[in-house]
Design a protein around this motif. Structure first.
Motif, mmCIF file in Angstrom:
data_model
loop_
_atom_site.group_PDB
_atom_site.id
_atom_site.type_symbol
_atom_site.label_atom_id
_atom_site.label_comp_id
_atom_site.label_asym_id
_atom_site.label_seq_id
_atom_site.Cartn_x
_atom_site.Cartn_y
_atom_site.Cartn_z
ATOM 1 N N VAL A 156 0.970 -1.301 -0.039
ATOM 2 C CA VAL A 156 -0.033 0.137 0.068
ATOM 3 C C VAL A 156 0.885 1.307 0.092
ATOM 4 O O VAL A 156 0.523 2.524 -0.692
ATOM 5 N N GLU A 157 2.261 1.361 0.672
ATOM 6 C CA GLU A 157 2.641 2.134 0.650
ATOM 7 C C GLU A 157 3.427 2.654 -0.770
ATOM 8 O O GLU A 157 3.534 3.693 -1.327
ATOM 9 N N GLU A 158 3.622 1.563 -1.769
ATOM 10 C CA GLU A 158 4.343 1.631 -3.029
ATOM 11 C C GLU A 158 3.138 2.354 -3.688
ATOM 12 O O GLU A 158 3.483 2.974 -4.555
ATOM 13 N N LYS A 159 2.018 1.820 -3.545
ATOM 14 C CA LYS A 159 0.971 2.440 -4.536
ATOM 15 C C LYS A 159 0.726 3.965 -4.119
ATOM 16 O O LYS A 159 0.374 4.802 -4.825
ATOM 17 N N ALA A 160 0.853 4.285 -2.815
ATOM 18 C CA ALA A 160 0.767 5.759 -2.578
ATOM 19 C C ALA A 160 1.869 6.468 -2.981
ATOM 20 O O ALA A 160 1.475 7.607 -3.522
ATOM 21 N N GLY A 161 3.048 5.843 -3.120
ATOM 22 C CA GLY A 161 4.109 6.438 -3.786
ATOM 23 C C GLY A 161 3.785 6.870 -5.175
ATOM 24 O O GLY A 161 4.311 7.931 -5.837
ATOM 25 N N GLN A 162 2.867 6.061 -5.950
ATOM 26 C CA GLN A 162 2.648 6.064 -7.499
ATOM 27 C C GLN A 162 1.878 7.469 -7.532
ATOM 28 O O GLN A 162 1.615 7.943 -8.608
ATOM 29 N N ASP A 221 1.339 18.520 -2.972
ATOM 30 C CA ASP A 221 0.434 18.389 -1.727
ATOM 31 C C ASP A 221 1.048 17.356 -0.630
ATOM 32 O O ASP A 221 1.825 16.385 -1.063
ATOM 33 N N GLU A 222 0.785 17.729 0.575
ATOM 34 C CA GLU A 222 1.255 17.026 1.718
ATOM 35 C C GLU A 222 0.187 15.791 2.267
ATOM 36 O O GLU A 222 0.340 14.911 2.526
ATOM 37 N N SER A 223 -1.291 16.144 1.609
ATOM 38 C CA SER A 223 -2.211 15.346 2.197
ATOM 39 C C SER A 223 -2.252 13.935 1.496
ATOM 40 O O SER A 223 -2.425 13.126 2.381
ATOM 41 N N PHE A 224 -1.731 13.916 0.360
ATOM 42 C CA PHE A 224 -1.795 12.772 -0.499
ATOM 43 C C PHE A 224 -0.656 11.764 0.193
ATOM 44 O O PHE A 224 -0.706 10.617 -0.021
ATOM 45 N N ALA A 225 0.348 12.323 0.772
ATOM 46 C CA ALA A 225 1.215 11.293 1.489
ATOM 47 C C ALA A 225 0.841 10.588 2.537
ATOM 48 O O ALA A 225 1.446 9.685 2.832
ATOM 49 N N GLY A 226 -0.316 10.780 3.026
ATOM 50 C CA GLY A 226 -1.117 10.089 3.786
ATOM 51 C C GLY A 226 -1.954 9.164 3.713
ATOM 52 O O GLY A 226 -2.692 8.313 4.463
#
Length: 762
Positions: free
Chosen positions: A30-36, A337-342
């Motif tokens: 899930v972290e890798e997906k968020a990174g994309q 954005d910072e928000s998408f990092a969460g």
């Protein structure tokens, strides 16, 4: 609507491509997906030079790559301008682009266990915003040419420049419609008309991506069109503020360019800052998902504007809520954005977010696969630097020639008074000119010709108006200065011709202050246009009307004004005090030469206004396609329009002499309009032929006029020529599909000729 897959990106077919994407997605955490789906970095801060001069990643970039085990997208690696602080002294030069891009991709490949490269994303609103990027005239000037094929040719060159540099995605201004001259970003619009904007949007997409996306990943780039939607409708012309309009005006005015981009195969859209009826575009599910994907089958990515997702916290209450709202609405990729990092943490606790994250990540990976960025783990493709530079050099040469043509085609002649001998003020007779005086704040100002979102030009590049006239008139004495006193009264009294260069500027100096999204923090005496420079008063900048009045009093010579501008200024004083007025928009680095050629008759200005010029600064907004006329409403400004949309003079004696219309009841029902033009002069001309209509008979208040079609026709000296438009009946007649609507009647207008038509009965 789905587009053809780019050559080389999925030669084994769409099914195999889907399988590759599915396999990578299934293997990701899930972290890798968020990174994309994150695009947080300022790219110009991502690389630095080591002691040998080779590029390497900075700690700033390595920290982000390590955080995600890869990198979704990198914005602005090559960006050079006052906000980035990158210049010819410290930025990435054209010959260094391939090496810098390779350094980024190697670092990402080393960190990404799935072999997923990063999208390199660059600003290209009217040329690549990088050192050595070839600049075009701004969109408003391009619109004045009314020639989509010229824009397609120029965009093809820009796309080739980007592709040769290792860039994958171009951010392209195209969707905004100029509805209020107070808005500082009017220069980014293709004018105030939806049809004109739609045709130019189609041209820029097909130019950069190729028809049916044929050049994406093969000499072209993916286009992200901005801004979706109705940003030009912001109340009071205030950037990013609410758009107050209903569904009919949204559909008729602001969505035609969007749908033209969809038909052309655009691979991305950027969600705008503004809200529509209270719903922010970045959180508007109806717009980003139901409309784009549900109604039109869009299969690309939606990117947020810079920091737009974080700004949703003012609506949702916090950054996690902002990220959730944007993701569920249909935003696939953030910007700074910072928000998408969460999102990884949100997805762990919310199944709906987890499912939406999979959807967004899959869209990003699908685009990457099209661009060849799903490779073998740890094995990036290093481009051949010499081949890349050769391709870039060839592309820049082609784009430069196209930019020069567009600059010439975009000039609009607004006034051309007759001399005492019966001839016109312009063009000046070069053989008789012995002394020329050029005055005004932009008399020899090259940066003022360029507009916003531009890199610094190389030293010695571009000519201002005065310098271009000096070069064109080697036998004449050309005196130039910014102010009346800089030139002196004697220079005006003894001049054979005077040129006053007025208007605005979007130039950003390197000591200016900037907002967090790169917009200039405007202060008195700096930029008078561009992002962050909305104006309450659209009169010419202070002192320019006084300058023209003083010049007129100081000389008996013909006075021509050249208006360099990215918005509809009030030009009442220019038309009053000057014998000729030439509107030049922000014509780009070749604008000075184009203006000189037009003033001296080497080229004919054949452009037309892509917007309405107001007569009074407080009588705005006023548009030609409003539903109600503003004439005789204001007691202190009974005629608020100075010059209408579509206005433009020329040097040749060309007139429309025939208008023939046939209404066909066939299936599909069509209206065939043939316009005949006659050229009574001794030189060829290619005038713009616009077809306007007033449509009545529907159930809504009709617009005063609407543009139904336009084109250019080449007419030889002493000859006639015809141009034919075949239009679908539903474009020509109001509410034709509504059987309960009153009988439709349409008045057609072409250059003073009128025809009344009704739908044919089959």
């Amino acid at each position: 609507m789905t587009g053809a897959r780019a050559p080389g990106a999925a030669e084994d077919g769409g099914q195999a491509a889907d399988g590759r994407v599915d396999a990578v997605l299934a293997a990701m955490t899930v972290e890798e997906k968020a990174g994309q789906v994150n695009q947080r970095l300022h790219g110009w801060r991502a690389v630095e030079r080591d002691r040998r001069g080779a590029f390497r990643l900075t700690g700033y970039a390595r920290e982000e790559i390590d955080r995600w085990g890869g990198l979704g997208a990198l914005y602005g690696l090559f960006r050079a301008d006052a906000w980035s602080g990158r210049s010819w002294a410290n930025g990435i030069r054209p010959e260094e682009r391939a090496e810098a891009a390779a350094a980024v991709q190697e670092a990402v490949a080393a960190a990404d266990r799935h072999g997923v490269g990063t999208l390199l994303v660059e600003e290209a609103p009217h040329g690549h915003q990088a050192l050595g990027g070839t600049l075009l005239p701004v969109n408003l000037a391009v619109a004045a040419a009314w020639r989509p094929e010229s824009l397609a040719d120029a965009a093809r060159g820009v796309g080739a420049e980007l592709a040769a540099s290792g860039v994958h995605v171009a951010l392209v201004s195209a969707l905004d419609i100029l509805r209020d001259p107070r808005w500082g970003r009017g220069e980014e619009c293709y004018g105030e008309d939806p049809l004109l904007a739609a045709e130019l949007t189609r041209a820029v997409v097909e130019g950069m991506q190729g028809e049916a996306r044929s050049r994406v990943g093969d000499g072209g780039v993916a286009v992200v069109l901005k801004h979706l939607a109705a940003q030009g409708e912001a109340v009071g012309g205030r950037n990013g503020q609410s758009a107050h309009l209903g569904p009919h005006d949204l559909a008729e005015i602001h969505l035609p360019p969007v749908e033209a981009g969809l038909r052309a195969g655009a691979l991305g859209f950027m969600a705008a800052y503004n809200d529509i009826d209270g719903v922010p575009c970045c959180a508007n599910h109806d717009l980003l998902t139901a409309y784009l994907r549900g109604r039109h089958g869009f299969d690309g990515i939606v990117m947020a504007d810079g920091l737009a997702v974080d700004r949703l916290a003012g609506t949702t209450g916090d950054l996690p809520g902002a990220a959730r709202a944007a993701l569920l609405a249909g935003v696939d990729l953030s910007l700074w954005d910072e928000s998408f990092a969460g999102l990884a943490a949100l997805a762990a606790a919310d199944a709906q977010v987890a499912a939406a994250l999979d959807v967004a990540c899959r869209r990003v990976l699908t685009l990457k696969d099209r661009l060849g960025l799903l490779g073998d783990p740890g094995r990036p493709v290093r481009p051949d630097a010499a081949r890349s530079l050769a391709r870039l050099t060839a592309a820049r040469r082609s784009t430069g020639a196209a930019s020069r043509r567009l600059a010439a085609e975009s000039l609009v002649l607004l006034r051309n008074a007759r001399r005492e001998d019966g001839g016109a003020t312009l063009p000046f007779d070069a053989a008789r000119l012995r002394s020329v005086t050029v005055v005004g704040p932009h008399a020899d100002d090259v940066p003022a010709l360029l507009g916003d979102y531009v890199p610094p030009l190389p030293a010695g590049a571009g000519r201002g108006v005065a310098e271009a006239l000096r070069a064109a008139l080697p036998g004449a004495e050309t005196t130039a200065g910014e102010a009346f006193d800089d030139v002196g009264a004697a220079a005006f009294a003894g001049a054979d011709a005077v040129v006053v260069v007025i208007g605005g500027t979007s130039h950003r100096s390197y000591d200016a202050a900037f907002a967090d999204n790169g917009a200039v923090a405007a202060r008195a005496g700096e930029a008078t246009g561009g992002e962050g420079v909305d104006l309450a008063d659209v009169s010419l900048p202070a002192g320019q009307d006084d300058l023209m009045r003083a010049v007129r009093a100081a000389t008996d010579a013909p006075v021509a004004a050249v208006v360099v501008s990215g918005r509809p200024h009030v030009l009442t004083g220019a038309l009053e005090h000057c014998d000729a007025v030439l509107w030049a928009g922000y014509p780009g680095p070749y604008g000075g030469e184009a203006v000189a050629d037009a003033l001296l008759g080497e080229a004919e200005p054949t452009g037309r206004l892509p917007m309405t010029l107001p007569r009074h600064p407080a009588a705005v907004p006023v548009r030609y396609n409003d539903r109600q006329s503003a004439a005789d409403v204001y007691r202190d400004a009974p005629e608020p329009v100075l010059l209408p949309f579509g206005f433009g003079l020329g040097y040749r004696d060309v007139a429309v002499t025939g208008l023939d219309v046939t209404v066909r009841p066939d299936s599909p029902a069509e209206v065939v309009v043939t316009v005949t033009a006659a050229n009574r002069s001794g030189r060829p001309s290619d005038p713009v032929i616009p077809v306007f209509a007033h449509r009545t008979g529907g159930t809504r208040t009709p617009r005063i006029r609407e543009l139904l079609a336009f084109g250019r026709v080449t007419v030889g000296p002493g000859a006639t020529a015809a141009i034919t438009f075949t239009l679908p009946a539903e474009r020509v007649f109001a509410d034709l599909a509504d059987p309960g609507a009153p009988t439709a009647v349409t008045e057609l207008y072409v250059e003073g000729l009128t025809r009344t038509i009704r739908p044919a009965r089959g």
